[in-house]
Design an enzyme around this catalytic site. Structure first.
Site, PDB file in Angstrom:
ATOM      1  N   HIS A  67       0.613  -1.184  -0.158  1.00 31.89           N
ATOM      2  CA  HIS A  67      -0.148   0.097  -0.201  1.00 31.89           C
ATOM      3  C   HIS A  67       0.723   1.287   0.017  1.00 31.89           C
ATOM      4  CE1 HIS A  67      -3.754   2.365   1.448  1.00 31.89           C
ATOM      5  NE2 HIS A  67      -2.690   3.063   1.714  1.00 31.89           N
ATOM      6  N   GLU A  68       2.032   1.172   0.818  1.00 26.12           N
ATOM      7  CA  GLU A  68       2.734   2.454   0.999  1.00 26.12           C
ATOM      8  C   GLU A  68       3.419   2.448  -0.219  1.00 26.12           C
ATOM      9  OE1 GLU A  68       2.652   4.923   3.055  1.00 26.12           O
ATOM     10  OE2 GLU A  68       0.996   3.847   4.083  1.00 26.12           O
ATOM     11  N   HIS A  71       1.854   4.490  -2.837  1.00 24.73           N
ATOM     12  CA  HIS A  71       1.957   5.702  -2.747  1.00 24.73           C
ATOM     13  C   HIS A  71       3.280   6.503  -3.247  1.00 24.73           C
ATOM     14  CE1 HIS A  71      -1.687   6.465  -0.482  1.00 24.73           C
ATOM     15  NE2 HIS A  71      -1.491   5.716   0.448  1.00 24.73           N
TER      16      HIS A  71
END
Length: 241
Positions: A67-68, A71
């Site tokens: 998820h990170e 980003h």
């Protein structure tokens, strides 16, 4: 990455885990091995429960890392350097050198996180569907990971800063008004209200007898409200300077 154990690097991004991550890792594994899996899948041995719980906890944080990374990769593609990603007690945080310079970049960086969690949930669910025995540990593991990643996607879409949904909201208001400070104040206020709401829910749970769960919910609410206020103040000062 102060206070963190370095694991390596991906595309120049240092990856590490904060020491407090060990606490939540154990709590997740313990709650799964002693609560969730025994209730949902009775009849396994203690060793199977704990093994499945530990693997699920590891893969949960791998999902958070992905998820990170989503980003961070979008940030890099938009010309924003990313120093590190640190997994800690509340999940993960990407250390991006500076804020987005326009609403479109902010929107793209924010929305890709929940989308990546939804994709991860879909992958785990697809794997769950092909497992013949839906009651064995592999099926239970895949089902849990699909469910928790879908939950993380929905949770992060809540329009309260600094959650991803709050950043999406800020980018929309920023684009409509051309005023980053105003957009941040509105999104942070929503984040504060949401954080206070979680604190209230946590206190209610404590009074109802769910002490550990209530403390945890209230703690998350406190963290979100504090982060929202801190981000609001930081952005305001930066813009005025």
């Amino acid at each position: 990455m102060k206070g963190a154990i370095r694991l390596g690097s991906i595309r120049g991004i240092e990856i590490g885990v904060h020491y407090n991550w060990l606490l939540i890792f154990f709590l997740v594994a313990w709650s799964l091995a002693m609560g969730y899996f025994p209730q949902a899948y009775p009849g396994w041995t203690s060793l199977v429960y704990w093994t499945t719980g530990v693997i699920a906890s590891i893969l949960l944080f791998v999902s958070v890392l992905l998820h990170e990374l989503a980003h961070s990769f979008v940030a890099q593609a938009r010309g924003l350097p990313v120093r590190s990603i640190t997994l800690f007690i509340f999940g993960g945080v990407s250390n991006i050198v500076r804020e987005a310079e326009n609403p479109r970049t902010e929107f793209a960086m924010a929305v890709v996180g929940p989308l990546s969690s939804l994709v991860i949930a879909g992958v785990f669910y697809g794997l769950f569907l092909v497992v013949p025995n839906k009651l064995d540990p592999l099926a239970a593991l895949l089902s849990y990971l699909a469910l928790i990643n879908a939950f993380l996607a929905v949770f992060n879409l809540i329009p309260g800063f600094p959650l991803d949904g709050g950043r999406v909201l800020r980018s929309i208001i920023w684009g409509a008004t051309g005023n980053l400070v105003k957009a941040t104040n509105i999104a942070a206020t929503v984040g504060l209200v949401f954080g206070w709401g979680l604190i209230g829910v946590g206190l209610f749970q404590i009074l109802a007898g769910n002490f550990l769960g209530g403390i945890w919910i209230a703690f998350i609410g406190w963290f979100l409200s504090s982060a929202a206020e801190s981000s609001r103040q930081g952005t305001t000062v930066q813009e005025y300077l």
